[in-house]
Design a protein around this motif. Structure first.
Motif, mmCIF file in Angstrom:
data_model
loop_
_atom_site.group_PDB
_atom_site.id
_atom_site.type_symbol
_atom_site.label_atom_id
_atom_site.label_comp_id
_atom_site.label_asym_id
_atom_site.label_seq_id
_atom_site.Cartn_x
_atom_site.Cartn_y
_atom_site.Cartn_z
ATOM 1 N N MET A 1 65.324 112.719 48.391
ATOM 2 C CA MET A 1 65.264 113.952 47.615
ATOM 3 C C MET A 1 64.005 114.727 47.992
ATOM 4 S SD MET A 1 65.324 114.378 43.519
ATOM 5 C CE MET A 1 63.701 114.831 42.970
ATOM 6 N N ALA A 2 64.159 115.996 48.272
ATOM 7 C CA ALA A 2 63.043 116.848 48.656
ATOM 8 C C ALA A 2 62.188 117.204 47.448
ATOM 9 C CB ALA A 2 63.569 118.118 49.307
ATOM 10 N N LEU A 3 60.893 117.253 47.657
ATOM 11 C CA LEU A 3 59.930 117.654 46.634
ATOM 12 C C LEU A 3 59.652 119.140 46.817
ATOM 13 C CD1 LEU A 3 58.004 116.612 44.396
ATOM 14 C CD2 LEU A 3 56.298 116.307 46.199
ATOM 15 N N ARG A 4 59.739 119.895 45.725
ATOM 16 C CA ARG A 4 59.490 121.338 45.762
ATOM 17 C C ARG A 4 58.334 121.681 44.826
ATOM 18 N NH1 ARG A 4 64.549 120.271 46.894
ATOM 19 N NH2 ARG A 4 65.666 121.512 48.445
ATOM 20 N N ALA A 5 57.793 122.873 44.963
ATOM 21 C CA ALA A 5 56.649 123.295 44.155
ATOM 22 C C ALA A 5 56.933 123.133 42.667
ATOM 23 C CB ALA A 5 56.273 124.738 44.480
ATOM 24 N N ARG A 6 58.134 123.467 42.246
ATOM 25 C CA ARG A 6 58.472 123.375 40.815
ATOM 26 C C ARG A 6 58.437 121.940 40.301
ATOM 27 N NH1 ARG A 6 63.845 124.773 42.965
ATOM 28 N NH2 ARG A 6 65.058 122.854 43.010
ATOM 29 N N ASP A 7 58.514 120.953 41.198
ATOM 30 C CA ASP A 7 58.502 119.543 40.811
ATOM 31 C C ASP A 7 57.094 119.000 40.548
ATOM 32 O OD1 ASP A 7 61.308 119.434 41.219
ATOM 33 O OD2 ASP A 7 60.980 119.067 43.366
ATOM 34 N N ILE A 8 56.084 119.653 41.087
ATOM 35 C CA ILE A 8 54.708 119.137 41.012
ATOM 36 C C ILE A 8 54.258 118.876 39.565
ATOM 37 C CG2 ILE A 8 52.275 119.633 41.540
ATOM 38 C CD1 ILE A 8 53.949 118.848 43.993
ATOM 39 N N PRO A 9 54.419 119.827 38.618
ATOM 40 C CA PRO A 9 53.957 119.562 37.250
ATOM 41 C C PRO A 9 54.702 118.417 36.551
ATOM 42 C CG PRO A 9 54.300 121.912 37.589
ATOM 43 C CD PRO A 9 54.882 121.204 38.779
ATOM 44 N N LEU A 10 55.832 118.013 37.098
ATOM 45 C CA LEU A 10 56.628 116.943 36.494
ATOM 46 C C LEU A 10 56.206 115.551 36.954
ATOM 47 C CD1 LEU A 10 60.117 118.660 36.908
ATOM 48 C CD2 LEU A 10 58.566 118.754 34.946
ATOM 49 N N ILE A 11 55.341 115.486 37.959
ATOM 50 C CA ILE A 11 54.872 114.204 38.476
ATOM 51 C C ILE A 11 53.835 113.635 37.516
ATOM 52 C CG2 ILE A 11 53.640 113.072 40.375
ATOM 53 C CD1 ILE A 11 54.865 115.208 42.230
ATOM 54 N N ALA A 12 53.962 112.361 37.198
ATOM 55 C CA ALA A 12 53.012 111.699 36.286
ATOM 56 C C ALA A 12 51.582 111.921 36.778
ATOM 57 C CB ALA A 12 53.325 110.211 36.205
ATOM 58 N N GLU A 23 59.780 129.703 40.453
ATOM 59 C CA GLU A 23 60.512 128.572 39.866
ATOM 60 C C GLU A 23 61.847 128.298 40.566
ATOM 61 O OE1 GLU A 23 60.595 132.334 37.873
ATOM 62 O OE2 GLU A 23 59.004 130.869 37.697
ATOM 63 N N HIS A 24 62.359 129.261 41.318
ATOM 64 C CA HIS A 24 63.637 129.058 42.006
ATOM 65 C C HIS A 24 63.473 128.815 43.506
ATOM 66 C CE1 HIS A 24 65.657 129.978 38.322
ATOM 67 N NE2 HIS A 24 65.055 131.140 38.236
ATOM 68 N N SER A 25 62.226 128.668 43.955
ATOM 69 C CA SER A 25 61.982 128.438 45.378
ATOM 70 C C SER A 25 62.642 127.137 45.829
ATOM 71 C CB SER A 25 60.474 128.368 45.652
ATOM 72 O OG SER A 25 60.247 127.997 46.993
ATOM 73 N N GLN A 26 63.297 127.190 46.967
ATOM 74 C CA GLN A 26 63.996 126.018 47.507
ATOM 75 C C GLN A 26 63.237 125.359 48.659
ATOM 76 O OE1 GLN A 26 66.862 124.644 46.219
ATOM 77 N NE2 GLN A 26 66.388 126.072 44.584
ATOM 78 N N GLN A 27 62.100 125.919 49.074
ATOM 79 C CA GLN A 27 61.358 125.376 50.209
ATOM 80 C C GLN A 27 60.793 123.995 49.865
ATOM 81 O OE1 GLN A 27 60.879 126.657 53.405
ATOM 82 N NE2 GLN A 27 60.032 124.632 53.730
ATOM 83 N N ALA A 28 61.158 123.003 50.650
ATOM 84 C CA ALA A 28 60.666 121.641 50.436
ATOM 85 C C ALA A 28 59.215 121.516 50.905
ATOM 86 C CB ALA A 28 61.532 120.648 51.196
#
Length: 111
Positions: A1-12, A23-28
């Protein structure tokens, strides 16, 4: 699974980082890049999450918009701007408006 900018705040442990635009950027994200030079384009190949600390280089609103343009041109995944410091107090509203207009991810990370 690709990590995107929107995923960063969700990382522990990274909850203090806020996604402000893109928030809709798809760039991995391929890897992080610490930008302490005036231009990004010569150093990017695509997928970088660019970190701007302001320690070595203070930027104007226009220079931040130039960074966004260069990051987009090179398919960077986003820019993380470290704020609440003696180097960068806050992200100018004009920079966020510009990033929104380009659908580009800007994240804020307090020092």
């Amino acid at each position: 699974m690709a990590l995107r900018a929107r995923d960063i705040p969700l990382i522990a442990g990274l909850g203090s980082i806020k996604l402000l635009t893109g928030e809709h950027s798809q760039q991995a994200i391929r890897w992080p890049y610490l930008a302490e030079n005036r231009e990004l384009a010569p150093w990017l190949v695509g997928g970088e999450l660019v970190f701007v600390t302001g320690i070595n280089l203070q930027r104007s609103e226009q220079e931040y918009c130039q960074l966004i343009d260069e990051a987009l041109e090179k398919s960077a995944a986003g820019i993380v701007i470290l704020t609440d410091s003696e180097f960068i107090d806050h992200i100018p509203a004009g920079v966020l408006d510009y990033a929104r207009s380009k659908h580009f991810a800007i994240l804020e990370q307090p020092y």
